[in-house]
Design a protein around this motif. Structure first.
Motif, PDB file in Angstrom:
ATOM      1  N   TRP A  39       0.863  -1.180   0.000  1.00 15.71           N
ATOM      2  CA  TRP A  39       0.000   0.000   0.000  1.00 15.71           C
ATOM      3  C   TRP A  39       0.897   1.228   0.000  1.00 15.71           C
ATOM      4  CZ3 TRP A  39      -5.039   0.868  -0.686  1.00 15.71           C
ATOM      5  CH2 TRP A  39      -5.910  -0.211  -0.595  1.00 15.71           C
ATOM      6  N   TYR A  59      -7.753   0.055  -3.819  1.00 14.58           N
ATOM      7  CA  TYR A  59      -7.617   1.483  -3.568  1.00 14.58           C
ATOM      8  C   TYR A  59      -8.617   1.901  -2.505  1.00 14.58           C
ATOM      9  CZ  TYR A  59     -11.635   1.842  -6.744  1.00 14.58           C
ATOM     10  OH  TYR A  59     -12.865   1.691  -7.340  1.00 14.58           O
ATOM     11  N   GLU A  65     -12.222   0.552   1.403  1.00 20.22           N
ATOM     12  CA  GLU A  65     -11.314  -0.124   0.476  1.00 20.22           C
ATOM     13  C   GLU A  65     -12.134  -0.714  -0.667  1.00 20.22           C
ATOM     14  OE1 GLU A  65      -8.277  -3.895   0.330  1.00 20.22           O
ATOM     15  OE2 GLU A  65      -8.306  -2.697   2.167  1.00 20.22           O
ATOM     16  N   ALA A  83      -4.423   6.425  -1.983  1.00 22.90           N
ATOM     17  CA  ALA A  83      -3.813   5.188  -1.494  1.00 22.90           C
ATOM     18  C   ALA A  83      -4.223   4.039  -2.408  1.00 22.90           C
ATOM     19  CB  ALA A  83      -4.257   4.907  -0.065  1.00 22.90           C
ATOM     20  N   HIS A  84      -3.247   3.218  -2.810  1.00 24.98           N
ATOM     21  CA  HIS A  84      -3.534   2.095  -3.695  1.00 24.98           C
ATOM     22  C   HIS A  84      -2.487   1.001  -3.538  1.00 24.98           C
ATOM     23  CE1 HIS A  84      -0.936   4.899  -5.839  1.00 24.98           C
ATOM     24  NE2 HIS A  84      -0.521   3.896  -6.612  1.00 24.98           N
ATOM     25  N   CYS A  85      -2.835  -0.197  -4.033  1.00 26.66           N
ATOM     26  CA  CYS A  85      -1.970  -1.367  -3.893  1.00 26.66           C
ATOM     27  C   CYS A  85      -2.318  -2.348  -5.005  1.00 26.66           C
ATOM     28  CB  CYS A  85      -2.216  -2.003  -2.525  1.00 26.66           C
ATOM     29  SG  CYS A  85      -1.274  -3.499  -2.235  1.00 26.66           S
TER      30      CYS A  85
END
Length: 103
Positions: A39, A59, A65, A83-85
Motif C-alpha cells: 500500500w 484502492y 477499500e 492510497a492504492h496497492c
C-alpha cells in the motif's frame, strides 16, 4: 528511439523495472512482477497501464477499500494522495508513469 516489446519483458525480481524515458520531473518505466506491491500514496499523479496479465488494483475511496480488476490494455490513474496497492494474478507487465523519485 526505443522500441520495447512489453509482452517479452521479464526482470530479475518482482517489480524490477526497465526505464523507458526520462521526462522532466517524471519517469516512464515498464515493471514486471508476480508479487503484490505494498500500500502506498504517491507524491504526485501516477498512470498505471497493464500491458500484459491481470492486476487487481486495491484502492481507498471515501474511507472504504475498493478493488477493480485491470486487464491488458486497461489504465488506472491514481491522483496525488490516493492510497492504492496492486496485486497481480500471476506474472504481469505494467507501464508506470509517475513523478521522478515517487514511491
Amino acid at each position: 528511439m526505443k522500441i520495447v516489446r512489453s509482452k517479452d519483458y521479464t526482470a530479475a525480481r518482482a517489480w524490477g523495472a526497465e526505464s523507458i524515458a526520462a521526462i522532466p520531473d517524471a519517469t516512464v518505466r515498464l515493471h514486471w512482477t508476480d508479487q503484490p506491491y505494498r500500500w502506498h500514496v504517491n507524491d504526485g499523479d501516477e498512470v498505471f497501464a497493464v500491458m500484459d496479465g491481470v492486476v487487481d488494483m486495491h484502492y481507498r475511496e471515501g474511507g472504504a477499500e475498493r478493488m477493480v480488476t485491470l486487464q491488458a490494455g486497461d489504465i488506472f490513474h491514481a491522483a496525488d494522495g490516493d492510497a492504492h496497492c496492486a496485486h497481480p494474478r500471476g506474472a504481469a507487465r505494467i507501464l508506470v508513469i509517475e513523478r521522478a523519485g515517487s514511491a
